[in-house]
Design a protein around this motif. Structure first.
Motif, mmCIF file in Angstrom:
data_model
loop_
_atom_site.group_PDB
_atom_site.id
_atom_site.type_symbol
_atom_site.label_atom_id
_atom_site.label_comp_id
_atom_site.label_asym_id
_atom_site.label_seq_id
_atom_site.Cartn_x
_atom_site.Cartn_y
_atom_site.Cartn_z
ATOM 1 N N VAL A 46 0.851 -1.190 0.000
ATOM 2 C CA VAL A 46 0.000 0.000 0.000
ATOM 3 C C VAL A 46 0.888 1.241 0.000
ATOM 4 C CG1 VAL A 46 -1.811 1.263 1.204
ATOM 5 C CG2 VAL A 46 -1.778 -1.242 1.288
ATOM 6 N N ASN A 47 0.675 2.115 -0.969
ATOM 7 C CA ASN A 47 1.457 3.352 -1.038
ATOM 8 C C ASN A 47 0.904 4.352 -0.025
ATOM 9 O OD1 ASN A 47 3.443 5.095 -2.054
ATOM 10 N ND2 ASN A 47 1.904 6.124 -3.309
ATOM 11 N N ARG A 48 1.663 4.602 1.021
ATOM 12 C CA ARG A 48 1.195 5.498 2.080
ATOM 13 C C ARG A 48 1.672 6.927 1.854
ATOM 14 N NH1 ARG A 48 0.045 1.412 6.132
ATOM 15 N NH2 ARG A 48 -1.914 0.659 5.289
ATOM 16 N N SER A 49 2.817 7.093 1.214
ATOM 17 C CA SER A 49 3.301 8.435 0.881
ATOM 18 C C SER A 49 4.398 8.313 -0.168
ATOM 19 C CB SER A 49 3.824 9.154 2.140
ATOM 20 O OG SER A 49 4.756 8.349 2.842
ATOM 21 N N GLY A 50 4.519 9.343 -0.981
ATOM 22 C CA GLY A 50 5.543 9.334 -2.014
ATOM 23 C C GLY A 50 5.128 8.528 -3.229
ATOM 24 N N LEU A 95 4.785 1.726 -11.100
ATOM 25 C CA LEU A 95 4.894 2.893 -10.236
ATOM 26 C C LEU A 95 3.554 3.212 -9.597
ATOM 27 C CD1 LEU A 95 7.296 4.611 -9.529
ATOM 28 C CD2 LEU A 95 6.612 6.221 -11.312
ATOM 29 N N MET A 96 3.562 3.326 -8.270
ATOM 30 C CA MET A 96 2.335 3.673 -7.544
ATOM 31 C C MET A 96 2.518 5.081 -6.983
ATOM 32 S SD MET A 96 1.110 0.142 -5.739
ATOM 33 C CE MET A 96 2.463 -0.073 -4.599
ATOM 34 N N SER A 97 1.742 6.003 -7.509
ATOM 35 C CA SER A 97 1.931 7.400 -7.118
ATOM 36 C C SER A 97 0.768 7.945 -6.297
ATOM 37 C CB SER A 97 2.122 8.264 -8.369
ATOM 38 O OG SER A 97 1.062 8.046 -9.269
#
Ligand SMILES: [Cu+2]
Length: 197
Positions: free
Chosen positions: A93-97, A125-127
């Motif tokens: 899970v992308n939490r930041s960045g 890429l997960m943005s």
């Protein structure tokens, strides 16, 4: 060998934990061995948990969550190292960045650092915040993965599935120094189950 027996015992405990969580077991399961990694539901308050000496692991309906963070110039995953049972689904899970979770594998332009025959995976890429990617790991052994934009800075992770001796990590000689510094040892993962960054 002693280590193998210990690893097997630990694997069984984790297996029991996951079975218990997946099954939403009733009270008679209460005598099951205490899992080394304690469940923490998504909405339970962090400060309500007093077991500070035990690493916390976020598990959502049997899916183990790894958060990806960018904070104060650091890019990292939490947990950084993890030991799970074969068949466990991991959710990045992308939490930041902006990050990726990308297996070390020729399909992803790197030497293979996941078990032979295991399928390569790449989140891309997960943005977006809370963007997710899931992978189910079945082959036993050690999986190393990296973040495409931050590999050179040591944004990597290691997951041991079942018995690490089934597929130990390849020598780390060819890896960037920051990656070698960041990857937790298999021994540490087998001892702590959940290695924080
Ligand atoms: Cu990253």
């Amino acid at each position: 060998m002693k280590t193998t027996a210990k690893a097997t015992a630990i694997a069984l405990v984790i297996g029991a934990m996951i079975t218990f969580l997946v099954g939403c077991g009733p009270a008679e399961e209460a005598s099951a061995p205490q899992p080394a990694a304690q469940e923490q539901t998504t909405d339970s308050a962090q400060d309500s948990n007093d077991t500070a000496d035990e690493p916390q692991l976020e598990i959502d309906n049997g899916v183990v969550v790894i958060g990806m963070y960018a904070s104060a110039g650091r890019n990292y995953n939490d947990p950084l190292g993890l030991h799970v049972e074969p068949g466990t689904t991991i959710r990045f899970v992308n939490r930041s960045g902006m990050h990726s979770a990308t297996a070390y594998h020729p399909d992803n332009g790197r030497d293979r650092r996941i078990p032979d025959g295991a399928q390569a995976w790449d989140s891309g890429l997960m943005s977006r915040r809370d963007q997710q990617f899931e992978v189910t790991l079945t082959a036993e052994g050690v999986y190393d993965y990296f973040c495409i934009p931050h590999e050179a800075m040591g944004h990597v992770g290691r997951i041991v599935v079942g018995d690490p001796e089934a597929s130990p990590p390849a020598p780390a000689d060819g890896l960037p120094q920051a990656v070698r510094n960041a990857l937790p040892s298999v021994d540490r993962i087998m001892t702590e189950h959940v290695v924080r960054p």
